[in-house]
Scaffold this motif. Structure first.
Motif, PDB file in Angstrom:
ATOM      1  N   LEU A   1      60.644 -22.969   7.267  1.00  0.00           N
ATOM      2  CA  LEU A   1      59.824 -23.108   8.467  1.00  0.00           C
ATOM      3  C   LEU A   1      58.609 -23.985   8.164  1.00  0.00           C
ATOM      4  O   LEU A   1      58.268 -24.897   8.916  1.00  0.00           O
ATOM      5  CB  LEU A   1      59.382 -21.709   8.928  1.00  0.00           C
ATOM      6  CG  LEU A   1      58.780 -21.607  10.312  1.00  0.00           C
ATOM      7  CD1 LEU A   1      59.687 -22.227  11.340  1.00  0.00           C
ATOM      8  CD2 LEU A   1      58.508 -20.148  10.658  1.00  0.00           C
TER       9      LEU A   1
ATOM     10  N   ARG B   1      63.621 -27.928   9.067  1.00  0.00           N
ATOM     11  CA  ARG B   1      62.425 -27.305   9.635  1.00  0.00           C
ATOM     12  C   ARG B   1      62.530 -27.203  11.147  1.00  0.00           C
ATOM     13  O   ARG B   1      62.110 -26.209  11.743  1.00  0.00           O
ATOM     14  CB  ARG B   1      61.173 -28.098   9.246  1.00  0.00           C
ATOM     15  CG  ARG B   1      60.807 -27.968   7.777  1.00  0.00           C
ATOM     16  CD  ARG B   1      59.478 -28.619   7.480  1.00  0.00           C
ATOM     17  NE  ARG B   1      58.357 -27.859   8.046  1.00  0.00           N
ATOM     18  CZ  ARG B   1      57.113 -28.312   8.105  1.00  0.00           C
ATOM     19  NH1 ARG B   1      56.833 -29.531   7.646  1.00  0.00           N
ATOM     20  NH2 ARG B   1      56.160 -27.578   8.623  1.00  0.00           N
TER      21      ARG B   1
ATOM     22  N   ASP C   1      65.290 -26.907  12.854  1.00  0.00           N
ATOM     23  CA  ASP C   1      66.204 -25.797  13.109  1.00  0.00           C
ATOM     24  C   ASP C   1      65.478 -24.472  12.978  1.00  0.00           C
ATOM     25  O   ASP C   1      65.524 -23.626  13.872  1.00  0.00           O
ATOM     26  CB  ASP C   1      67.358 -25.848  12.093  1.00  0.00           C
ATOM     27  CG  ASP C   1      68.594 -26.487  12.704  1.00  0.00           C
ATOM     28  OD1 ASP C   1      68.840 -26.260  13.901  1.00  0.00           O
ATOM     29  OD2 ASP C   1      69.294 -27.217  11.984  1.00  0.00           O
ATOM     30  N   ALA C   2      64.799 -24.315  11.865  1.00  0.00           N
ATOM     31  CA  ALA C   2      64.113 -23.051  11.604  1.00  0.00           C
ATOM     32  C   ALA C   2      63.065 -22.780  12.670  1.00  0.00           C
ATOM     33  O   ALA C   2      62.862 -21.624  13.082  1.00  0.00           O
ATOM     34  CB  ALA C   2      63.463 -23.091  10.226  1.00  0.00           C
TER      35      ALA C   2
ATOM     36  N   ALA D   1      62.852 -19.308  14.767  1.00  0.00           N
ATOM     37  CA  ALA D   1      61.637 -18.495  14.661  1.00  0.00           C
ATOM     38  C   ALA D   1      60.951 -18.386  16.012  1.00  0.00           C
ATOM     39  O   ALA D   1      60.468 -17.318  16.415  1.00  0.00           O
ATOM     40  CB  ALA D   1      60.697 -19.104  13.637  1.00  0.00           C
TER      41      ALA D   1
ATOM     42  N   SER E   1      70.087 -25.472  17.892  1.00  0.00           N
ATOM     43  CA  SER E   1      70.553 -26.300  16.775  1.00  0.00           C
ATOM     44  C   SER E   1      71.341 -27.494  17.288  1.00  0.00           C
ATOM     45  O   SER E   1      71.192 -28.619  16.793  1.00  0.00           O
ATOM     46  CB  SER E   1      71.427 -25.483  15.826  1.00  0.00           C
ATOM     47  OG  SER E   1      70.652 -24.504  15.186  1.00  0.00           O
TER      48      SER E   1
END
Lengths: 213, 213
Positions: free
Chosen positions: A104, A113, A115-116, A120, A203
DNA sequence: ACTTGAACCGGACTACGGTCCGCTCAGATT
DNA sequence: AATCTGAGCGGACCGTAGTCCGGTTCAAGT
């Protein structure tokens, strides 16, 4: 847009400057500061017990033993109050994606990042859904609100690092649309989507936008 | 989502059935229909002379020489009234992209239609900005409003025809985010974008989403 | 400690969206 | 034509966001 590009690991002072959510203004009078705290605590308590959608400004004022005018003086309007209540949580989340550990935070591949960030963000949203929903519903323009701005800048940055070209702010906003509270709520309830589908959707959209064929 | 796939050239009867905006209900009593017309005319006039953002339900009722309850009975709430005022324009636009000549209407390559849709949509939006802005601001959930739904279905369809796979509704909504009234307004005023940049942005996003590398 | 004025405070007030309920009348039935 | 019934109607009423202004209190300067 002539902002200095933002170095990733930041000193503590610069960090708090980078977070545009209301810091306690040192020039604020002591009584005013006291009232702000009382009001925030009262609001949080009322939200806890009745839900954000039933929060009224009168109730907050009464619970804090303060005049109604004071609430508006401190927070401007209902959206401002809700934003202030969200502030702590929001800061934690912002810290996580700006300064926390990878994937992240900084250090990982920009696309990882991105994607994360979506995952999150969706989880953070689900944890505070009512508050974000209400804050969205209320805000004059959700696009001008600090949380959205911070996220947009962050995404622009990552898109740039990922080598994407084009109107990065527009692309960032397009991505953010997928994480919008009202939109997510609509997909989950109106249509019967699941959180997993939204995460997969994120994603997919990231992959398409970053042009990774 | 088990709706019959929608054949493109449609008979007139099927056409009007496909447009989910309030047709005059034949079972509506004559006096009610009279009042609806009076109210719509009054609302349109008031919007013309004072702007949609200053339209109040009381003023509409007064101008139409009708009780306030009648306004709410006819249109449900302010969002409904605004939507009804937009109805005529909206129908024309819907007709254009569903049944009109290519490249907007059927017959052209789906990606060309997507491109044309964005451009036409942005122009249509700019021509009615205040009304759409106000309608957005008011609506409980803009995602549930008929105009957005029709557009979303249309885009899903085109994405499917373009051979895109994935969660088409989510992709369609992502695309629609770029055409959202509040968003466009924010980009034009808050940030200093131009209409041209937004049109270019649309084409870029379409190209990325449809994966045309 | 005292003065001073600016920031702050409270709560009455306004504006507006939306609800409610008893009355009316359009139009179907006989 | 007389009757009937429920859709339609009006406007008083309510809840809530946001404003205003006269009085109050903090804290800086002396």
């Amino acid at each position: 847009m002539t902002q200095p590009s933002e170095p990733i690991p930041l000193s503590p002072e610069a960090r708090s400057a980078a977070l545009p959510l209301h810091d306690q203004d040192p020039s604020e009078r002591a009584d005013a500061a006291r009232n702000r705290v009382k009001l925030l605590e009262a609001a949080a308590a009322l939200i806890q017990e009745r839900g954000a959608e039933h929060l009224t400004m009168d109730a907050v004022a009464a619970a804090a033993c303060v005049g109604k005018g004071t609430v508006f003086r401190r927070f401007g309007d209902r959206a401002g109050l809700l934003l202030a209540v969200l502030d702590r949580t929001e800061r934690e989340f912002q810290d996580a994606f700006m300064f926390g550990p990878p994937p992240l935070g900084p250090g990982a591949d920009p696309i990882a990042r991105l994607d994360a960030f979506g995952i999150a963000s969706l989880r953070h949203l689900l944890d505070n859904m009512n508050l974000y929903l209400e804050s969205d519903r209320q805000a004059a323009s959700r696009y001008a609100a600090p949380p959205r701005n911070v996220r947009a800048r962050h995404l622009s940055l990552l898109l740039g690092q990922a080598g994407v070209d084009g109107d990065l702010e527009l692309l960032a906003q397009t991505l953010l649309g997928t994480l919008d509270a009202t939109f997510v709520h609509h997909m989950l309830t109106g249509r019967g989507s699941t959180a997993q589908q939204l995460e997969a959707g994120w994603s997919d959209v990231v992959a398409r936008i970053t042009h990774r064929c």
